[in-house]
Design a protein around this motif. Sequence first.
Motif, PDB file in Angstrom:
ATOM      1  N   HIS A 254       0.732  -1.166  -0.039  1.00  6.92           N
ATOM      2  CA  HIS A 254      -0.088   0.081  -0.120  1.00  6.92           C
ATOM      3  C   HIS A 254       0.883   1.298  -0.122  1.00  6.92           C
ATOM      4  CE1 HIS A 254      -3.210  -2.598   1.026  1.00  6.92           C
ATOM      5  NE2 HIS A 254      -3.981  -1.804   0.716  1.00  6.92           N
ATOM      6  N   ARG A 255       0.514   2.304  -0.829  1.00  4.96           N
ATOM      7  CA  ARG A 255       1.364   3.507  -0.867  1.00  4.96           C
ATOM      8  C   ARG A 255       0.354   4.648  -0.777  1.00  4.96           C
ATOM      9  NH1 ARG A 255       6.341   2.592  -3.178  1.00  4.96           N
ATOM     10  NH2 ARG A 255       6.310   0.412  -3.782  1.00  4.96           N
ATOM     11  N   ARG A 256       0.794   5.943  -0.291  1.00  6.79           N
ATOM     12  CA  ARG A 256       0.176   6.995   0.044  1.00  6.79           C
ATOM     13  C   ARG A 256       0.074   7.781  -1.469  1.00  6.79           C
ATOM     14  NH1 ARG A 256      -4.108   8.789   2.979  1.00  6.79           N
ATOM     15  NH2 ARG A 256      -4.011  11.400   3.158  1.00  6.79           N
ATOM     16  N   VAL A 257      -1.195   7.919  -2.076  1.00  9.06           N
ATOM     17  CA  VAL A 257      -1.021   8.926  -3.068  1.00  9.06           C
ATOM     18  C   VAL A 257      -1.920   9.994  -2.895  1.00  9.06           C
ATOM     19  CG1 VAL A 257      -2.010   8.844  -5.551  1.00  9.06           C
ATOM     20  CG2 VAL A 257      -1.302   6.558  -4.473  1.00  9.06           C
ATOM     21  N   THR A 258      -1.151  11.228  -3.166  1.00  9.02           N
ATOM     22  CA  THR A 258      -1.507  12.667  -2.730  1.00  9.02           C
ATOM     23  C   THR A 258      -1.375  13.547  -3.865  1.00  9.02           C
ATOM     24  OG1 THR A 258       0.602  13.187  -1.801  1.00  9.02           O
ATOM     25  CG2 THR A 258      -0.895  12.318  -0.378  1.00  9.02           C
TER      26      THR A 258
END
Length: 271
Positions: A254-258
Motif C-alpha cells: 500500500h502506498r500513499r497517493v496525494t
Amino acid sequence: MDTKHLLDPDDPTTAREVEDGLLESLGPVHFPPKRAEAVKLRLLDRIRASREAGKDFIRIRFDEGEWESLVPGVRVKRMQGDQRAALLELQPGAAIPFHRHHEDEECLVLRGRVELGEVSVGPGDYHLAPSGSRHGIVRSAGGALIYLRGTPIGHPLALARDMITALLPGEDVVPMTIPRDEGPWAHHAPGVDLKLLREDGGRRSMLLRLEPGAGAELAFGAADDCLQLEGEVSVDDVLLRAGDFGRPAGAGNHRRVTSATGGLMFMSCAG
C-alpha cells in the motif's frame, strides 16, 4: 468610502496581487546558529527519507528516455518493454497504417485529438482495441500525444504481423471507447474518485481522480503501473507530472497517493 479599488483576496483576479504584495513586505528571518543547524539537519533527514522511500518505485519522466521515429511524423518512446507500454506522439497530419490487433491494446489521450478509423478520441478519453479487432488509419489533424499499453511497437515481428493480417479477411471484434465525461465514478476517499475502465484477463484498468489537497492509501502491486495524465500526483514521495510513467520496482504494497494541485492518473492493476 470608495471601495471599488480595494483588492479582494477572495477574487481570483486579484488574489495573486494580494499574495505578491504580502510576500514582498516580508523580511528575512534569521535563526540563532543552534536553531539554524537543527533546521538544516531536519531538512537533510527529510531528503534522505524521501530518497529512501522512492527507491522501490520506478519513475520515467516525460522528458527522459529516448524517442524513436516510427513513420514520418510519428515518434515513440517505450516506457515498459514487458508490458509493451509506450508514448506515441503524432505531428499534425501524421498517420499510421491500418492494422489488426493480436493482443488487447489500451489507449489514453494526453494531448490533442486522434482519429482511430471512424472513432475520434480526445484528452482523457479511453479506447480499448481487443485482440482480433482491426483499426483503420490512425491519424491526427492537429497533432496528439497518446499512451498505449499492449502495443507491439518496438517488437518488429509482431508489428509486421499486425500490418499484414489487417489485409486478410476475418471476423472483427468491436473496439470500446469510454469518453472522459462518461461512465460512473466511485467514491474512494474524500476528494478521491475511481472510474473502472476495464476488468478482464486478471487485470483492471482505471482512472484515479484527486482534487487539490486530497490523498488516500492505494494498493500498488508489483505487477501494477500508472501514467500521469493531468496535474501532479505523488506516490509516497515520488512526484509524477503529466506524461510521467511509474511502477513498483519490487514487491507491491500500500502506498500513499496525494496531490497538492489535483490530478488525473491512469492505473493498470493485476487482480
